[in-house]
Design an enzyme around this catalytic site. Sequence first.
Site, PDB file in Angstrom:
ATOM      1  N   CYS A   2     -16.557  -9.178  -3.629  1.00  0.00           N
ATOM      2  CA  CYS A   2     -17.914  -9.366  -4.101  1.00  0.00           C
ATOM      3  C   CYS A   2     -18.265  -8.272  -5.108  1.00  0.00           C
ATOM      4  CB  CYS A   2     -18.954  -9.351  -2.993  1.00  0.00           C
ATOM      5  SG  CYS A   2     -18.754 -10.648  -1.784  1.00  0.00           S
ATOM      6  N   ARG A  27     -13.602  -9.246  -8.663  1.00  0.00           N
ATOM      7  CA  ARG A  27     -13.850  -8.888  -7.272  1.00  0.00           C
ATOM      8  C   ARG A  27     -14.110 -10.110  -6.381  1.00  0.00           C
ATOM      9  NH1 ARG A  27     -14.830  -3.589  -6.663  1.00  0.00           N
ATOM     10  NH2 ARG A  27     -15.734  -3.993  -4.630  1.00  0.00           N
ATOM     11  N   TRP A  77     -17.171 -13.398  -2.975  1.00  0.00           N
ATOM     12  CA  TRP A  77     -15.911 -13.793  -2.324  1.00  0.00           C
ATOM     13  C   TRP A  77     -16.315 -14.102  -0.888  1.00  0.00           C
ATOM     14  CZ3 TRP A  77     -12.836 -12.496   1.819  1.00  0.00           C
ATOM     15  CH2 TRP A  77     -11.523 -12.974   1.794  1.00  0.00           C
ATOM     16  N   ASN A 103     -22.426  -6.654  -0.412  1.00  0.00           N
ATOM     17  CA  ASN A 103     -20.961  -6.702  -0.386  1.00  0.00           C
ATOM     18  C   ASN A 103     -20.538  -6.077   0.935  1.00  0.00           C
ATOM     19  OD1 ASN A 103     -18.214  -6.496  -0.892  1.00  0.00           O
ATOM     20  ND2 ASN A 103     -18.429  -4.695  -2.212  1.00  0.00           N
ATOM     21  N   GLY A 104     -19.693  -6.791   1.703  1.00  0.00           N
ATOM     22  CA  GLY A 104     -19.246  -6.250   2.991  1.00  0.00           C
ATOM     23  C   GLY A 104     -19.428  -7.273   4.087  1.00  0.00           C
ATOM     24  N   GLU A 483       8.191  -7.934  -3.726  1.00  0.00           N
ATOM     25  CA  GLU A 483       7.108  -7.877  -4.708  1.00  0.00           C
ATOM     26  C   GLU A 483       7.221  -9.038  -5.699  1.00  0.00           C
ATOM     27  OE1 GLU A 483       4.356  -6.566  -4.914  1.00  0.00           O
ATOM     28  OE2 GLU A 483       3.816  -6.589  -7.045  1.00  0.00           O
ATOM     29  N   LYS A 487       4.237 -11.678  -6.259  1.00  0.00           N
ATOM     30  CA  LYS A 487       3.628 -11.934  -7.580  1.00  0.00           C
ATOM     31  C   LYS A 487       3.622 -13.424  -7.871  1.00  0.00           C
ATOM     32  CE  LYS A 487       2.014  -9.211  -8.168  1.00  0.00           C
ATOM     33  NZ  LYS A 487       1.575  -7.929  -7.744  1.00  0.00           N
ATOM     34  N   GLU A 490       1.204 -15.518  -5.468  1.00  0.00           N
ATOM     35  CA  GLU A 490      -0.249 -15.313  -5.566  1.00  0.00           C
ATOM     36  C   GLU A 490      -0.851 -15.895  -6.838  1.00  0.00           C
ATOM     37  OE1 GLU A 490      -1.671 -11.229  -5.608  1.00  0.00           O
ATOM     38  OE2 GLU A 490       0.088 -10.587  -6.725  1.00  0.00           O
ATOM     39  N   HIS A 506      20.920 -15.168   8.193  1.00  0.00           N
ATOM     40  CA  HIS A 506      20.253 -15.194   9.504  1.00  0.00           C
ATOM     41  C   HIS A 506      19.069 -16.157   9.522  1.00  0.00           C
ATOM     42  CE1 HIS A 506      22.755 -11.891  10.842  1.00  0.00           C
ATOM     43  NE2 HIS A 506      22.560 -11.353   9.652  1.00  0.00           N
ATOM     44  N   LYS A 605      -9.817  -8.749  -6.023  1.00  0.00           N
ATOM     45  CA  LYS A 605      -9.066  -7.561  -6.404  1.00  0.00           C
ATOM     46  C   LYS A 605      -9.064  -6.500  -5.327  1.00  0.00           C
ATOM     47  CE  LYS A 605      -6.716  -5.098  -9.267  1.00  0.00           C
ATOM     48  NZ  LYS A 605      -5.304  -5.484  -9.363  1.00  0.00           N
TER      49      LYS A 605
HETATM   50  C1  F6R Z   1      -1.191  -8.143  -5.083  1.00  0.00           C
HETATM   51  C2  F6R Z   1      -2.261  -7.203  -4.846  1.00  0.00           C
HETATM   52  C3  F6R Z   1      -2.618  -6.884  -3.443  1.00  0.00           C
HETATM   53  C4  F6R Z   1      -3.011  -5.411  -3.322  1.00  0.00           C
HETATM   54  C5  F6R Z   1      -3.517  -5.109  -1.906  1.00  0.00           C
HETATM   55  C6  F6R Z   1      -3.859  -3.645  -1.733  1.00  0.00           C
HETATM   56  O1  F6R Z   1      -0.933  -8.293  -6.445  1.00  0.00           O
HETATM   57  O2  F6R Z   1      -2.877  -6.724  -5.755  1.00  0.00           O
HETATM   58  O3  F6R Z   1      -1.591  -7.209  -2.561  1.00  0.00           O
HETATM   59  O4  F6R Z   1      -1.905  -4.625  -3.625  1.00  0.00           O
HETATM   60  O5  F6R Z   1      -4.645  -5.880  -1.646  1.00  0.00           O
HETATM   61  O6  F6R Z   1      -4.869  -3.262  -2.610  1.00  0.00           O
HETATM   62  P1  F6R Z   1      -5.124  -1.747  -2.942  1.00  0.00           P
HETATM   63  O7  F6R Z   1      -3.902  -1.250  -3.669  1.00  0.00           O
HETATM   64  O8  F6R Z   1      -6.337  -1.728  -3.809  1.00  0.00           O
HETATM   65  O9  F6R Z   1      -5.305  -1.041  -1.637  1.00  0.00           O
END
Ligand code: F6R
Length: 610
Positions: A2, A27, A77, A103-104, A483, A487, A490, A506, A605
Amino acid sequence: MCGIIGYVGKKQAIPVLIAGLEKLEYRGYDSSGVGIINPQTGRIVVHKTQGKIRKLKEILSHHTLPNATLGISHTRWATHGIPNHVNAHPHFDGSKKILLVHNGIIENYQELKHELRRRGHRFLSDTDTEVIAHVIQDHYDGDLFKAVQKAVGVLQGSFALGVICTDHPDTLVAARIGSPLIIGVGNKENFIASDVPAILDATDRVIYLKDNEIAVLTADQVRVFDFKGRKVKPIIHKITFNVDAVQKHGFSHFMLKEIHEQPWVMEHMLKTCLKKDQVVLSGLGLKVRELKNIRNITVVACGTAYHAGMVGRYLIEKLTRIPVSIDVSSEFRYRDPILDKRNLIVTISQSGETADTLAAVREARSKGAKVVSICNVLGSSLTRESDGVLYTHAGPEIGVASTKAYTAQIAMMTLLALYLGTVRKSIALKERKALIRELRKIPDLFQQVLKDKQKIAKIAKQNSHFGCFLFLGRNINFPTALEGALKLKEISYIPAEGYAAGEMKHGPIALIDEYRAVVCVAPQSDVYEKMISNMQEIRARKGKIIAVATRGDRAIRHHAHSVMYIPVVHPLFSPLVAALPLQLFAYHVAVQLGCDVDQPRNLAKSVTVE
Ligand code: F6R
C-alpha cells in the site's frame, strides 16, 4: 505494501497526490483513491476505484474538482476484503467528517468492530482500515490530534495512517507503528508518504517518522509527538538521490532499466568499500574483538534477498570458516532459535521494511545476538533496529522484481566475507589481493553480459511457450537457480522450480519430457562435469535445455539446445555474473507473454505485513 501520500499546502492537492501516487504504485496496485476537503462546501470529496491509478485518473478527468489544498490518497494491496470500490481507501468514519488512509494490518479489528457495532456504528467495507476511522470518531471531541492519539492506543498491529477532518481543513495528522511513513518538508507545503520517491518532485527534505510517533502537519509547520503526547524534535534528512533516479529514462520498464544499472551499482560499491587491497565497511557497528569472537552466523531474509544470503553463506564459510546457517525470516521468528551474544545475525533486505525480517531482528536481539543488516533504503525501519548497517546504495528499485538489489546484496556479502576473513586471519594477504583483483572486474563483466542482450532476448522468445520450467544449479550456483526460477515465475506466471541439480533424480526428473524446459546454470567450476551429467539425463528424456555457460565453452553446445554465455569469472563470483542473463531471460519471456513486468499480479514491492 500500500502506498500513502498526503498533502497540505497552497497548491491544488489532487494533481500533487496523483503524481505522488504514481511513484508509489509499485507498493500495491489493485485499487486506489483520493480524498480532499472542498473549501467551498467544507465537505469531504472522495473518488476511488478498483484497478490501477490510470483508472482513477480517468475517473477524475470526468469531474470538476474543487480547488482543495489538503488531501490524502492511497494505492492498495488488499489484505482485508477483495479489491473493489468499497474496500478501496480512503475510508470515512460514521459521521463523514473524518477520512483516513492506512498501510498495515490491524490485528484486533474484529473485536473493535464488534464493540463499535454494538454501540451503533455501521460499516460499509470489509477492511480493517474503516474500523480505525470509526475508532477515531469514537474519541473525537473537536481535537483531531487527541482523537488519533487515543485511537492508536487501542489499535494492535502495524500501521501508517493519514487522517483529515472537516473541522480542521488545514491540518493533516499522521501516525505510525511498524509501517513506513515519511514526512516531506517543503516550502509552505508539507507531505506524508510511504516512500521518498513520492515527494521528490517537491522537496528533498525528509523526516522519517518513527514507531509510536504522531505528526501534525499544516502548510507552515510540522510537529511530531510520541504516543503519550510529548513533543519530539524531528531530524530532517537531506535526500541525496534526485527525481532522475526514479524515471525510466527511455527503457520500456523499470526492471529493464534496473538490470542495466548493475555495472554502475557495483562500481560505486567497490569504489566505496575497497581502498587498495583493504575492505572498508563503515557502518558495520561491531568491534574487532566482537568479530573475532563470533562463533556462528545466521543469515535471515525473504525471497530474492534470501537467495543472496544463500550465496553469502558459501562465501563466508569458504573465506572465514565460520559456520553459517540461513533461514527465511518468517520461519526464523517462530522457531525459537538458539542464540547468544556470540551469534551474529546478518539480515538482508532491499526495502528494510519487510515485516518478517524486522520481527526476526527483534527476536534475535532480545536473545542477545548482534544484528548487522544489509539494506538498500536509507533510514528504513531495519536500519534503525540493527547494531550495524551495510548500505548497498543501489538507488531506488521500482520494478517489483528485484534485480540490481540482488547483485548488490551478493556483492556486499562478498565484501563482508573478505572483511571477516581478514580480521580473523583466515585468508592470506596474497589470496585476498587476488580475490579483490577479480572482484574489481565485475562491473566490466556485467557490461559484457549486457552486450549480449539481443541474443538472450531471442532465446527467451524461442522458449516462452513452455508451460513449466526447471532451474538447476550446484554449489554456489544453486541459489542462482532458485533466483532464476523466482524471477521467471513472479513476472511471467509460468510455474518454475529451482533445484539443486543433485536433487534432480530424487523427484523432479519425473517432470521432464519434451514439453518442459530446463535452465542449467553451468559456468566453469569444480562441479561443471556434474552439471553436464545432469544435462545428459535431461536430454535422454527429451527435455529442452537452456544453459548458462562460460564463454569459450563450445562443448556445452552438444548438451544444451541454447546457451546464454557469461564471461570468464572467478567461480566464487559467478553467481553475480550469472544472475544477469537469468534476469534478462525472465524479463523477455514476460514481455513476450504480454505480462505487466513492473507490477506483476498479486505482488507488491515491500511486504510490510506478515
Ligand atoms: C522478488 C522480490 C522479493 C523480495 C522479498 C524481500 O523479486 O523482490 O522476493 O526479495 O519480498 O524483500 P526485501 O528485500 O525488501 O526485504
